[in-house]
Scaffold this active site. Structure first.
Site, short mmCIF file in Angstrom:
data_model
loop_
_atom_site.label_atom_id
_atom_site.label_comp_id
_atom_site.label_asym_id
_atom_site.label_seq_id
_atom_site.Cartn_x
_atom_site.Cartn_y
_atom_site.Cartn_z
N GLU A 156 0.83 -1.21 0.00
CA GLU A 156 0.00 0.00 0.00
C GLU A 156 0.86 1.26 0.00
O GLU A 156 2.10 1.19 0.09
CB GLU A 156 -0.95 -0.05 1.21
CG GLU A 156 -1.92 -1.23 1.09
CD GLU A 156 -2.97 -1.29 2.19
OE1 GLU A 156 -2.84 -0.56 3.19
OE2 GLU A 156 -3.92 -2.08 2.02
N GLU A 165 -1.60 -10.37 -5.89
CA GLU A 165 -1.65 -11.23 -7.09
C GLU A 165 -0.89 -10.59 -8.24
O GLU A 165 -0.15 -11.25 -8.97
CB GLU A 165 -3.11 -11.45 -7.53
CG GLU A 165 -3.97 -12.15 -6.52
CD GLU A 165 -4.71 -11.17 -5.60
OE1 GLU A 165 -4.11 -10.15 -5.18
OE2 GLU A 165 -5.88 -11.44 -5.29
N1 THU Z 1 -5.92 -6.62 -2.27
C1 THU Z 1 -5.10 -7.55 -2.83
O1 THU Z 1 -3.90 -7.58 -2.57
N2 THU Z 1 -5.65 -8.43 -3.70
C2 THU Z 1 -6.96 -8.45 -4.05
O2 THU Z 1 -7.34 -9.14 -4.97
C3 THU Z 1 -7.93 -7.66 -3.28
C4 THU Z 1 -7.34 -6.51 -2.53
C5 THU Z 1 -5.34 -5.65 -1.36
C6 THU Z 1 -5.34 -4.24 -1.87
C7 THU Z 1 -5.29 -3.46 -0.58
O3 THU Z 1 -3.92 -3.34 -0.18
C8 THU Z 1 -6.02 -4.33 0.42
O4 THU Z 1 -6.05 -5.63 -0.14
C9 THU Z 1 -7.44 -3.88 0.72
O5 THU Z 1 -8.15 -3.67 -0.45
#
Ligand code: THU
Length: 137
Positions: A50, A61
């Site tokens: 993030e 992913e």
């Molecule tokens: N996130 C992922 O890493 N993969 C996904 O397919 C869904 C969301 C992450 C993005 C963000 O850092 C956190 O999960 C909350 O949305």
């Protein structure tokens, strides 16, 4: 979709759990880990990363897919994704996965490593827009 043994499932889910520990998710507090096995047998892991400027963050992913592609791998067999509650890959990740094959198996597991769903990219993204659609254009 690949036929997987329980050992293969377990191994990939364990790697995704390990990758999830490296998640940088101070804003959502929702760590995600991924482990992607290529047809050549290499494994690339990823975690979400993030950012204080929220939209610049990246999903686990896609980190795994981009690591693989940047290392010369474009053919994927199976992706394991781990979240606290067995959350499913987001739409953007589904689209990125679809670029490299609809047949890739997707294992979705929770933080305890319990398999919540076993599906394919085609199963996650019916009617995907793929490179085929741009052929002869
Ligand atoms: N996130 C992922 O890493 N993969 C996904 O397919 C869904 C969301 C992450 C993005 C963000 O850092 C956190 O999960 C909350 O949305």
């Amino acid at each position: 979709m690949s036929r997987l043994s329980d050992e293969e499932r377990r191994g990939l889910i364990d790697l995704a759990i390990e990758a999830r520990r490296r998640a940088y998710a101070p804003y959502s507090n929702y760590g995600v880990g991924a482990a992607l096995r290529t047809k050549s047998g290499r494994i690339f892991t990823g975690c979400n990363v993030e950012n204080a400027a929220y939209p610049t963050g990246m999903c686990a992913e896609r980190v795994a897919v981009f690591k693989a592609v940047s290392e010369g791998e474009r053919e994927f067999e199976v992706l394991a994704v781990v979240t606290s509650n067995g959350g499913s890959p987001c739409g953007s990740c589904r689209q990125v996965l679809a670029e490299f094959g609809l047949d890739t198996t997707v294992l979705i597991a929770d933080g305890q490593g319990r398999l919540i769903q076993e599906t394919s990219v085609a199963g996650l993204l019916p009617g995907a827009f793929t490179p085929e659609h741009l052929k002869g254009n």
